[in-house]
Structures are given as C-alpha cells and as structure tokens.
Scaffold this active site. Sequence first.
Site, short mmCIF file in Angstrom:
data_model
loop_
_atom_site.label_atom_id
_atom_site.label_comp_id
_atom_site.label_asym_id
_atom_site.label_seq_id
_atom_site.Cartn_x
_atom_site.Cartn_y
_atom_site.Cartn_z
N LYS A 57 35.47 0.03 61.08
CA LYS A 57 35.02 -1.12 60.30
C LYS A 57 36.19 -1.81 59.58
O LYS A 57 36.09 -2.98 59.21
CB LYS A 57 33.98 -0.70 59.28
N SER A 310 33.77 6.61 66.65
CA SER A 310 33.86 5.45 65.76
C SER A 310 34.08 5.76 64.29
O SER A 310 34.48 4.88 63.53
CB SER A 310 32.60 4.61 65.91
C1 LIG Z 1 29.00 0.63 61.84
C2 LIG Z 1 29.19 1.79 62.68
C3 LIG Z 1 28.73 1.83 64.02
C4 LIG Z 1 27.92 0.71 64.63
O1 LIG Z 1 28.60 -0.54 64.62
P1 LIG Z 1 27.80 -1.90 64.78
O2 LIG Z 1 28.85 -2.95 64.79
O3 LIG Z 1 26.87 -2.04 63.61
O4 LIG Z 1 27.03 -1.81 66.05
C5 LIG Z 1 29.04 2.94 64.78
N1 LIG Z 1 29.72 3.99 64.26
C6 LIG Z 1 30.16 4.00 63.00
C7 LIG Z 1 30.91 5.19 62.50
C8 LIG Z 1 29.92 2.90 62.17
O5 LIG Z 1 30.37 2.92 60.91
#
Ligand SMILES: *Cc1c(COP(=O)(O)O)cnc(C)c1O
Length: 335
Positions: A57, A310
């Site tokens: 993010k 992520s």
């Molecule tokens: C926000 C987030 C997602 C999903 O991202 P989007 O852009 O909302 O689809 C996936 N994994 C993590 C760790 C996140 O913080």
Amino acid sequence: MTKTDLPVTLADIELAARRIDGRVLRTPFVPSASLTERCGVPVGLKLEHHQTTGSFKLRGATNAVLSLSADQRARGVVAASTGNHGRALAYAAKAEGSVATICMSRLVPENKVAEIRRLGADVRIVGRSQDEAQVEVDRLVTEAGLVMVPPFDNATVVAGQGTLGLEIVEAMPDVATVLVPLSGGGLAAGVAAAVKGRVPKARVIGLTMERGAAMKASLDAGRPVAVEEVASLADSLGGGIGLDNAVTFQMCRALLDEVILLSEAEIAAGMRHAYGEEREVIEGAAAVGIAALLSGRLGRLDGPVAVILSGRNVDMGLHKRVLDGVADPFAEDRT
Ligand SMILES: *Cc1c(COP(=O)(O)O)cnc(C)c1O
C-alpha cells in the site's frame, strides 16, 4: 470499453515508478523450491510484505501524496482504511511533510490501530464497516478541507500499486500467470495493467476469501454491489468496492482472467506453508496466492508463475494460533 481507454495505462504506471523511486523499497523476487516442485512449473514469490510499513500500500499512497499540490499537502490527507492503507498513508504523508487523518471501522485489529497512531496519524474509529468510516471521511473533506486519498478507487493509487507488476516482469520476463490478492482491486488493476502492458499473453488471476468477496460479487452482477462484511483471517481483504466505483471495477472486469475464492482453512494453510517452507511471516490476505496453489482450485496453470505476498501485518498471537493448526479462528463470529 477497450483496454486502451482504461483509467490507468502502462504509461501512468511507468511515470509512477519514476516518481516513487527511492521512496519505496524494490522488494526481492525469489524462486520457491517447494512450490515449484509441487506445481511442476517455476514459481517465484514477490516478497512485498518486506515493503516499508509492511505492505504494498505504500506504493499507491506515496504516488498519491507526491501527485498533490503544495497547498493540498499543507491541508492534509484523509482516508478510510482497514489498516494497511492507513499505515502507508500515515508514513507517506509524514515523509512529505503532510499529516494524515485515518478513519477505520471497529473490526480493525488493535495492533493495526496502534501502529498507525505511532506513525503520526490522527486515527478516528467509526462504525462497523468501511462504508460507515467513509461517511466520516466525506465529512472531513467537505467541512475541514482535507484531501481524500482512497485505499484503491483512485487512478494515482492504482498506478502506484502497478509498479509492483513492472518489478515482477523485470524479474520474470516470461511470466505466464500472476496470482494477486484481490479486495477493492487497486492492486489487481494496477498489476494487471502493468503485466499485460508488458507481456500481453500473461494471465492475471485475482484471489480472495469466500467470506465477503465484494469484487467477485460485483463482477458476477455486472455492476458494483454491496456484500456483508464478516471477520476473516484475510482481514485486509474486507470491505466493499464502493457502489460508485469509478476506477477498479472496470479495470478488474477488463483485465482479470479469473477470480478464485478461498476458504478460511485454505488461507490458514497458505500462511502455514509460507512460514514452514518459505520462512516468511505473512498475513492472511497475503497468503491467498500460495493457498490457491496448494488448494488445487487453479485448474489450468501456465508457468512460470509469480505469486504476490502482499503484506505481513498480522497479530502475532493470531499467527501463532494459525501455525498451531487452528483453521478458522473467526468461526465463532459467524452469524
Ligand atoms: C489492501 C490489501 C490487499 C488488497 O488490495 P486491494 O487493492 O484492495 O485489492 C491485499 N493484501 C494486503 C496485505 C492488503 O493490505
């Protein structure tokens, strides 16, 4: 709507990569011996949970803050967030001499709230859903003149997340399949635009939890729809996509080849595999790619495969319970 007139293009993502260069980490991309052996095709892991603030993010938030005028930056930024966007925006705002106000629902775990306060943000806890937190954001925009930086439905945010896709293609130029966690779709839209811009044949598959899969329900309905928000191991994937979604819905519809849903037990198995086989601590939302590979739910699997891990912002007590074999820690919360 064709792929060339989508709200975020490959050129926008390349510009974002130049803008945020040096302000976010270029995270490692490593082969996974265990998943390669199990799947029979090369599998690489993008270790984005090593990113500053613990998730991808920061890419979108940094690109968004750097896109503001000096006057806007001085007024401050505001967002509703389930945690990771809030952390990222708090950090990005502070790094550029601004201040972030973060609104979040009561479902957000306490460890995430505390971290965001520590990063210097003004935190407001409102309501039981992202939509209710969003009402407070709108109020601060109209009444106090703050600038909203949304978690996903914004072109500069999507372009920032897309830089992750550029790095994947640079590390794995012949990538055939990219597995990307999916909630509001900012990550999936940006990564798909970048990857398909560079490697048009590549398939991009969105993965999310069965519990409250708003983008999946919306894609099936052909328009943004609301779903009930329920506690999940993948708490970072919670929340709706916004009924007035302007960017990510149409991009996900045009660019994602498939969306696959995973159970809590499968997500837990993904977290256990990440720790036991890869020695990586990841949160539930980040485990969906590995979970999909382990579950056998991906019918056709073209290699090489890139899997995005992520984020890593998981309560360590919860992480330990998952390692100890608790498949569905939130089962008792179900109504
Ligand atoms: C926000 C987030 C997602 C999903 O991202 P989007 O852009 O909302 O689809 C996936 N994994 C993590 C760790 C996140 O913080």
